[in-house]
Design a protein around this motif. Structure first.
Motif, mmCIF file in Angstrom:
data_model
loop_
_atom_site.group_PDB
_atom_site.id
_atom_site.type_symbol
_atom_site.label_atom_id
_atom_site.label_comp_id
_atom_site.label_asym_id
_atom_site.label_seq_id
_atom_site.Cartn_x
_atom_site.Cartn_y
_atom_site.Cartn_z
ATOM 1 N N ALA A 196 2.251 12.169 -3.368
ATOM 2 C CA ALA A 196 1.677 10.830 -3.205
ATOM 3 C C ALA A 196 0.984 10.405 -4.492
ATOM 4 O O ALA A 196 0.269 11.193 -5.119
ATOM 5 N N ASP A 211 0.836 -1.211 0.000
ATOM 6 C CA ASP A 211 0.000 0.000 0.000
ATOM 7 C C ASP A 211 0.869 1.259 0.000
ATOM 8 O O ASP A 211 0.541 2.247 -0.658
ATOM 9 N N LEU A 265 -1.910 8.732 -6.349
ATOM 10 C CA LEU A 265 -3.297 8.496 -5.967
ATOM 11 C C LEU A 265 -4.021 7.693 -7.039
ATOM 12 O O LEU A 265 -3.532 7.508 -8.147
ATOM 13 N N ARG A 266 -5.217 7.243 -6.650
ATOM 14 C CA ARG A 266 -6.036 6.516 -7.616
ATOM 15 C C ARG A 266 -6.734 7.466 -8.591
ATOM 16 O O ARG A 266 -7.281 7.044 -9.582
ATOM 17 N N SER A 267 -6.728 8.729 -8.261
ATOM 18 C CA SER A 267 -7.615 9.676 -8.942
ATOM 19 C C SER A 267 -6.967 10.476 -10.061
ATOM 20 O O SER A 267 -7.613 11.340 -10.644
ATOM 21 N N ALA A 304 2.173 1.727 -3.498
ATOM 22 C CA ALA A 304 1.166 2.258 -4.419
ATOM 23 C C ALA A 304 0.971 3.753 -4.241
ATOM 24 O O ALA A 304 0.401 4.416 -5.107
ATOM 25 N N CYS A 305 1.422 4.301 -3.125
ATOM 26 C CA CYS A 305 1.346 5.747 -2.893
ATOM 27 C C CYS A 305 2.678 6.433 -3.164
ATOM 28 O O CYS A 305 2.786 7.651 -3.023
ATOM 29 N N ARG A 327 -12.455 6.675 -9.684
ATOM 30 C CA ARG A 327 -11.929 7.859 -8.990
ATOM 31 C C ARG A 327 -11.429 8.915 -9.969
ATOM 32 O O ARG A 327 -11.469 10.111 -9.673
ATOM 33 N N ALA A 386 -1.911 5.371 -9.370
ATOM 34 C CA ALA A 386 -1.396 4.036 -9.045
ATOM 35 C C ALA A 386 -2.286 3.376 -8.002
ATOM 36 O O ALA A 386 -2.939 4.043 -7.197
ATOM 37 N N ILE A 387 -2.284 2.045 -8.027
ATOM 38 C CA ILE A 387 -3.002 1.236 -7.031
ATOM 39 C C ILE A 387 -2.252 -0.083 -6.933
ATOM 40 O O ILE A 387 -1.566 -0.476 -7.891
ATOM 41 N N ASP A 388 -2.325 -0.750 -5.811
ATOM 42 C CA ASP A 388 -1.712 -2.081 -5.788
ATOM 43 C C ASP A 388 -2.787 -3.127 -6.061
ATOM 44 O O ASP A 388 -3.951 -2.963 -5.700
#
Lengths: 336, 336
Positions: free
Chosen positions: A147, A79, A149-151, A82-83, A232, A215-217
């Motif tokens: 960071a 996590d 982010l997913r957005s 991913a940030c 998002r 990004a996301i894991d």
């Protein structure tokens, strides 16, 4: 548990007692006071994530304790990765049915080896009697505004995934005995290692700071986690099924099974991320610098929704015939 | 649990959806990405603590869910208080046997009301199916070098305790049916509130920064927790049994029971701290400013060990006949 038993447990996790040769650590006030006190670098923001693993749900009771210790921290470091955050410290809440020295010694060794590898210090803990569960809260640092982010995905961005998702699920299905034909012993051991001892992509996450737009894991399956990014970011995407990475062990399996595992396997802890197409070469270089292959698998589009195309990569992105997304409800049988 | 059930749970804890009227919050990146990102004030250090509560061990299955939510956070805020740290944010790991809307609504209301009271933001969470357990990791900020530690007590310091320890244990014994004579209904409800809904002494902890030489929160019993301070500080102490605070509800109980509860009851979440004798008036003022009474109960001494004297406070500290410490092994029957 009695006080004596708590002392025993503390012995396995208190680094002060058996790591005199270590350099300076993060904690200003170490584990053992009411709080640990840590000092993030000046001006840094703090990335925080928490994950609990419960026996029978997240791991089998027969798992090697050292691998379990590794994985419990790995899923949390993933996590942070991913940030784009640098690991700093973590707390451990351990619920144990009994004090089992063999288990504790193995668990602590796997946990602390990965912690050392990422310079992430155990700063607090709590031990309770009860059904086996492991709760970790991890903290990392990231420069303000950097960071991942997913957005942040933008139309025109390329969609990437690291490593070879799908192997953890291959091992899970082998354990369940559902694979036809069955896996070879060698393939099973390789896949099992990926399921039981995943490598969090921390170095890649750091290398993608200022480069990836989102990004996301991948923990719940590639398409499911991609869905979070698209929602998002308020965008859509096309994926080239022919561009999906297929590991050597997966490559020998039936094609439908390959796709199931890569697109919806879960428990992968790879990074799924987007970056501007103009920075394609930089992304490849980031993967190389981090020592993990990165694969371009799709394109972010303004039109909402997900389009799966059965070809590879054409002049303007994914090509081929549209393929129905049969993985949207795929997740349901995981918890069946 | 199914995805739909996770959505349901999230609804109770995601403040964004039902708190549009709130001011700016701590999290730069809120709950819902891989990590939450928080920004401690410039130059601040971070105090971190973690505590897990398990049904049947830390609370009864019949407890009011709102009180349980309150207590789960309160015991963690109490650790911040003991360090003189200002609450900042927390994560919640919730393990639930089933999705029970009545439970979740009550639990969330109690938890978030206390969080709001202390301006401590829920920044991350994880929900798992399993036996009921609540894991919280709390983060607070403290100026460099100002954290209150267990290790700073000096000979000549006065020893203080806040509030009226012993009531939580009184309620526990009433639940167990061990009290002779039994408690009145009014006393039981008052004691029960102290057991089920303790007030973390956050304001007092902040007021004691730069004033107290050491501090700890009383969770395992006053004498047991004092032992941690004495050991870490390499000092001893004398306690005046006649100076112990006895709450109105405890005052009507047999003297031996009063002493048992005050000295070794546990679950109190009061602050036990030391401060230079010359700053006696400042300590009283700190308690007044924080709205919690503080009681001087003893004196830190160079000679190791603990001396219990059956009198009050004389010209030079505790006076009276030495009394045997029958509470050292008192804790054992708690887990029997």
């Amino acid at each position: 548990m009695s006080l004596g038993e708590f002392d025993l447990i503390e012995r396995y996790f208190n680094r002060v007692h058996h790591a005199a040769d270590q350099g300076p650590r993060r904690a200003v006030v170490p584990n053992g006071d009411d709080c640990a006190v840590i000092a993030p670098a000046a001006g840094m923001q703090l990335a925080v994530s928490t994950d609990t693993m419960v026996e029978g749900r997240h791991f089998l009771s027969t798992v090697d304790p050292a691998r379990l210790g590794h994985k419990a921290l790995a899923v949390n470091l993933s996590d942070l990765a991913a940030c784009g955050a640098k690991p700093l410290a973590f707390t451990l809440a351990l619920t144990l049915p009994r004090v089992d020295e063999r288990f504790l010694a193995g668990f602590a060794s796997g946990l602390l080896a990965l912690a050392d590898e990422h310079d992430c210090e155990l700063v607090g803990g709590d031990t309770t009697a009860g059904p086996l569960a492991i709760g970790i809260t991890v903290m990392g640092e990231v420069p303000p505004g950097q960071a991942l982010l997913r957005s942040g995905a933008q139309p025109g961005d390329e969609l990437w995934v690291s490593g070879w998702p799908g192997e953890a699920r291959l091992a899970l299905e082998a354990f369940r005995g559902t694979l036809k034909p069955p896996l070879s012993g060698e393939a099973f051991e390789a896949a099992r290692l990926r399921m039981e001892q995943p490598s969090p992509r921390v170095a890649l996450g750091l290398a993608l700071r200022g480069l990836a737009s989102s990004a996301i894991d991948v923990s719940d399956g590639l398409l499911g986690d991609l869905g979070h990014v698209l929602k998002r970011s308020r965008v859509g995407a096309a994926i080239a099924l022919g561009a999906l990475p297929v590991s050597p062990w997966l490559a020998s399996r039936p094609v439908a099974e390959q796709q199931d595992n890569v697109l919806a396997g879960g428990d992968d802890y790879e990074l799924l991320f987007t970056a501007p197409a103009a920075r394609h070469a930089e992304v490849l270089a980031a993967g190389q610098a981090a020592g993990v292959p990165v694969h371009r698998i799709g394109l972010v589009q303004a039109e909402a929704g997900l389009r799966l195309l059965d070809g590879g990569w054409g002049a303007e992105g994914p090509v081929g015939w549209p393929t129905a997304n049969r993985w949207t409800s795929f997740d349901h049988f995981r918890s069946a």
